[in-house]
Structure formats: structure tokens, C-alpha cells
Design an enzyme around this catalytic site. Structure first.
Site, mmCIF file in Angstrom:
data_model
loop_
_atom_site.group_PDB
_atom_site.id
_atom_site.type_symbol
_atom_site.label_atom_id
_atom_site.label_comp_id
_atom_site.label_asym_id
_atom_site.label_seq_id
_atom_site.Cartn_x
_atom_site.Cartn_y
_atom_site.Cartn_z
ATOM 1 N N PHE A 136 36.488 30.627 35.876
ATOM 2 C CA PHE A 136 37.737 31.177 35.336
ATOM 3 C C PHE A 136 38.007 32.510 36.006
ATOM 4 O O PHE A 136 37.173 33.416 35.958
ATOM 5 C CB PHE A 136 37.646 31.363 33.816
ATOM 6 N N ASP A 221 33.301 38.183 40.630
ATOM 7 C CA ASP A 221 34.213 38.425 39.528
ATOM 8 C C ASP A 221 33.375 38.814 38.315
ATOM 9 O O ASP A 221 32.801 37.959 37.641
ATOM 10 C CB ASP A 221 35.039 37.164 39.259
ATOM 11 N N LYS A 250 37.706 43.424 31.598
ATOM 12 C CA LYS A 250 37.607 43.348 30.144
ATOM 13 C C LYS A 250 36.981 44.571 29.454
ATOM 14 O O LYS A 250 37.660 45.303 28.766
ATOM 15 C CB LYS A 250 36.862 42.073 29.742
HETATM 16 C C1 PLP Z 1 39.034 36.922 31.371
HETATM 17 C C2 PLP Z 1 38.673 36.713 32.786
HETATM 18 C C3 PLP Z 1 39.621 36.855 33.818
HETATM 19 C C4 PLP Z 1 41.091 37.102 33.536
HETATM 20 O O1 PLP Z 1 41.319 38.315 32.913
HETATM 21 P P1 PLP Z 1 42.768 38.614 32.282
HETATM 22 O O2 PLP Z 1 42.673 40.043 31.871
HETATM 23 O O3 PLP Z 1 42.950 37.665 31.141
HETATM 24 O O4 PLP Z 1 43.760 38.390 33.350
HETATM 25 C C5 PLP Z 1 39.197 36.732 35.114
HETATM 26 N N1 PLP Z 1 37.908 36.468 35.402
HETATM 27 C C6 PLP Z 1 36.966 36.331 34.451
HETATM 28 C C7 PLP Z 1 35.552 36.068 34.839
HETATM 29 C C8 PLP Z 1 37.316 36.430 33.106
HETATM 30 O O5 PLP Z 1 36.394 36.253 32.156
#
Ligand code: PLP
Length: 401
Positions: A136, A221, A250
Site C-alpha cells: 500500500f 516507504d 503518518k
Molecule cells: C497510509 C500509507 C500511505 C498513504 O498515506 P496517506 O497519508 O493516506 O496518503 C502510503 N504508504 C504506506 C506504507 C501507508 O501505510
């Protein structure tokens, strides 16, 4: 009709249906506790999806944000301000690396910046990137193109770039997919939305070696895994690998929207004047919040706490030896209770009825990503309540059969 139901009705009339109708209307919070508009209290074991690193209304965040909003809330990127400079320096210090930082507002936006950096660096001779199934990376079109979950991507294709997907954790498959025409490999050090899935030991190191051998960039990421969530500042620390590009979001702002794309070493200089931007990105208030988060994690020794508390939490759940619990996955205060049946939604509901917010991240997995300040007493209260929560889940399922 209670206040929650009334708000839900208004929500359904005024907001798009993309989130469904949430079951709880939250009015406020303090520490790891939130309360709803009808006065019910919950122990927040989701932490706003791993965002509220210091819990709710933490005095350090409240003070930093209040001070900054009084001085300067926004100025745009036509001008510079010290909070952004300090935060960038601080992040590079935590990474123990040279490099440069771009600030944005969300995880998806940080990954979009990483994609642009990668594309510009690679040029036309490296036309594809590699990402993992079940990954994701966000919901915008570029980040969604990297996201390996058919249910959330398929309705929105085609996407701009050539993205090739490999199974997460398979080093041989990764090696076979990456050659001298690959621009970059995008990976989460632990897959979050897939259900807090760590790769086999050595996987990130293998990915690093594969990238070194082919000239592809390694983009990690750490939007969900970074800033203390696993008990390290960054989850990739554990394997001693160094990414070329790192994304954070986050937990960074402790509830305020801020994300970062870090280009390490020379990769910090790929994007130059005019290449990219974000009007709100790295605004002074969000930077002040992030500095307060980082300073508080350091001052209060929260990395050590997260490692210890995470172990107590996982061991406590395992120790119940409950027949519905198959295993507890994850690291630090980032866990998935893996169930022996596909009843995570029912567990989420039963937990809520018992005063605990948890998240059915997969049909058979319940995610816990609480504030990093979660106390041992709060952990005990959850572990103590869990058998009856799981018991009620089993009863509800038996009744439904
Ligand atoms: C939540 C998440 C995203 C996206 O973040 P948003 O602030 O919702 O755009 C991208 N990569 C990872 C690993 C995530 O957990």
C-alpha cells in the site's frame, strides 16, 4: 435518537460514501483515550491509523502548535521558515545521513515525490519500477499505481507508469524482476495495510544488493513504519540497510498533516528548482508539531518503551492461548492479531462494545497501532478483556450459523 446516530445521518447526507459510515463519532481525546459524542470512552489502540504517535492532546504538541500558529501558520514555499529547516536537519540527523528533504502533507504525496525523483533520475532507459503484491503506497494515481492490492486499484486503472509486481519477501523473485532497465524498487520494510506483515530476515538486505547490482534505486516507504512505530526510528534500521529514498508521514506530525520524501546522499539533489512543489507542504505548524513529536520520543525514551511495551502486548495476547488466535505478528507497538477464522470485523465490533478501538485490517487480522505512549496498565486492561471479546465474537458467529 442519540447524538451519534444524528451525526451519522448528517454525515451520510453531506459526505461521500468512500469511508462508509463510521460507527463512532469521536468528540475528543486525551492520552490513549477518546470519547464519543454520547460520552462513551474507548482505549484507542488504532491511534488514528498509526498517526497519533503521542496520543491525543499531548502537552508538547499542543504547546508547539499553539505557539507556532500564533507566530506564523502559513507562508508558502516562496519564503523559507526555520521550523522546516530544523525538521529537515533533525530527520537527516536521525537517519545519520547526508541528503535533502522535501515536505508534503500525506503519505501518498511523499510517494508521488519519490516517484518523480526516481523517474527523473532514471531517464528513458529505465522505464519500469518494481513494487510488491499487497503493498500500500497511497490513493493518488501515481501511488495507487504502485499499490499491489487489486480491490483498491483495479477500478481506477490504467495508471501512468510501468509497474511490475513481485511477491513480498521473495528475494529470488525480486532478483529476477529487476534488471538494468528498472528505475527503482518500492518496498515497505513491514507491510502495514497487508496486515502488519514482516518480510523474512535478510529480505531488505537482499533488495539492497539487487539494487546495487543493477543500478535501480531502493525506495523504502516508511509512511507507517517510521518514527518509532517499531521501536527503532526507522524499521529498516533493523537490517542495517540504507535506502536511496525514504518516505515518511503518518506518525511524523503527531496528528498534524505532514510527510517527507528524503533523498539520501546524491539522491537529495535530483529534484531542482521548478521540479516539484506543494503549497501546504511543510507548513510551519505541521513542522512545529513534528519537531515536538521527535523531541518527545527522544526525551521520554519512547523507542525503548515501544520495544518493551510491544513485547508485553504480543506476549500477553499469545499467552491467552485462545483458540481464535493463530499468531501475533509485527514489531514494537504495531501488531496484527491473526485469527484462525475470517472474523476480524466481528472482533473489531465486540472490542468496541467493550471499550477498545482496534482495526480489522484484513478479514482474518486485527491491527493494533496505538499511541507510542501506551502504558503497561492500558496493555493489561486490553489483554485482560480480550478473552471475553473473542468469546462474544465466537458466540455471535455461532448464533449466525
Ligand atoms: C497510509 C500509507 C500511505 C498513504 O498515506 P496517506 O497519508 O493516506 O496518503 C502510503 N504508504 C504506506 C506504507 C501507508 O501505510
Amino acid at each position: 435518537m442519540n447524538h451519534t446516530r444524528k451525526l451519522q445521518n448528517r454525515f451520510e447526507s453531506a459526505l461521500m460514501a468512500n469511508y462508509g459510515t463510521p460507527p463512532v463519532a469521536v468528540a475528543g481525546g486525551e492520552g490513549c483515550v477518546v470519547w464519543d459524542v454520547d460520552g462513551a470512552r474507548y482505549l484507542d489502540l488504532i491511534g488514528g491509523l498509526a498517526v497519533s504517535a503521542l496520543g491525543h492532546a499531548h502537552p508538547a504538541v499542543v504547546a508547539a502548535v499553539s505557539r507556532q500558529v500564533r507566530e506564523l501558520a502559513h507562508i508558502s514555499n516562496l519564503y523559507l521558515h526555520e521550523p522546516a529547516v530544523r525538521l529537515a536537519e533533525r530527520l537527516l540527523g536521525l537517519l545519520d545521513a547526508d541528503g535533502r528533504v522535501f515536505f508534503a502533507n500525506s503519505g501518498a504525496e511523499a510517494n508521488e515525490a519519490a516517484l518523480k525523483l526516481v523517474r527523473k533520475h532514471a531517464g528513458p532507459d529505465r522505464p519500469y519500477v518494481v513494487a510488491a503484491h499487497e503493498s500500500f503506497h497511497g490513493r493518488t494515481m501515481g501511488a495507487l499505481g504502485l499499490t499491489g492490492r487489486p480491490t483498491i486499484r483495479d477500478p481506477f486503472g490504467p495508471f501512468g507508469g510501468d509497474v511490475r509486481f513481485v511477491s513480498y519477501g521473495g528475494a529470488d523473485e525480486l532478483a529476477a524482476a529487476v534488471d538494468a532497465r528498472c528505475a527503482a524498487v518500492f518496498l515497505e520494510p513491514i507491510q502495514g495495510e497487508a496486515g502488519v506483515v514482516p518480510p523474512p530476515p535478510g529480505y531488505l538486505r537482499a533488495a539492497r544488493e539487487i539494487c546495487d547490482a543493477t543500478g535501480a534505486l531502493l525506495v523504502l516507504d516508511e509512511v507507517q513504519s517510521g518514527i518509532g512505530r517499531t521501536g527503532d526510528w526507522f524499521a529498516h534500521r533493523r537490517e542495517g540497510v540504507r535506502p536511496d529514498v525514504l518516505t515518511l508521514a503518518k506518525g511524523l506530525g503527531g496528528g498534524l498533516p505532514i510527510s517527507a520524501c528524503v533523498g539520501l546522499g546524491a539522491y537529495g539533489s535530483v529534484l531542482v528548482k521548478g521540479d516539484h512543489g506543494s503549497t501546504f507542504g511543510g507548513n510551519p505548524v505541521s513542522c512545529a508539531a513534528a519537531l515536538a513529536v521527535v523531541d518527545t520520543i527522544e526525551r521520554d525514551g519512547l523507542l525503548v518503551h515501544v520495544a518493551e511495551a510491544g513485547k508485553v502486548l504480543a506476549d500477553g495476547i499469545r499467552g491467552l492461548e485462545h483458540p481464535l488466535v493463530a499468531e501475533v505478528r509485527g514489531r514494537g507497538l504495531w501488531r496484527a492479531i491473526v485469527l484462525t477464522e475470517r472474523c476480524a470485523a466481528a472482533v473489531e465490533g465486540a472490542a468496541r462494545d467493550a471499550g477498545f478501538l482496534v482495526n480489522a485490517v484484513r478479514p482474518d487480522a486485527v491491527r493494533l497501532s496505538p499511541p507510542l505512549i501506551l502504558s503497561f496498565e492500558e496493555i493489561r486492561s486490553f489483554v485482560t478483556a480480550l478473552p471475553s471479546v473473542l468469546g462474544r465474537t465466537a458466540e455471535a458467529r455461532a448464533g449466525a450459523l
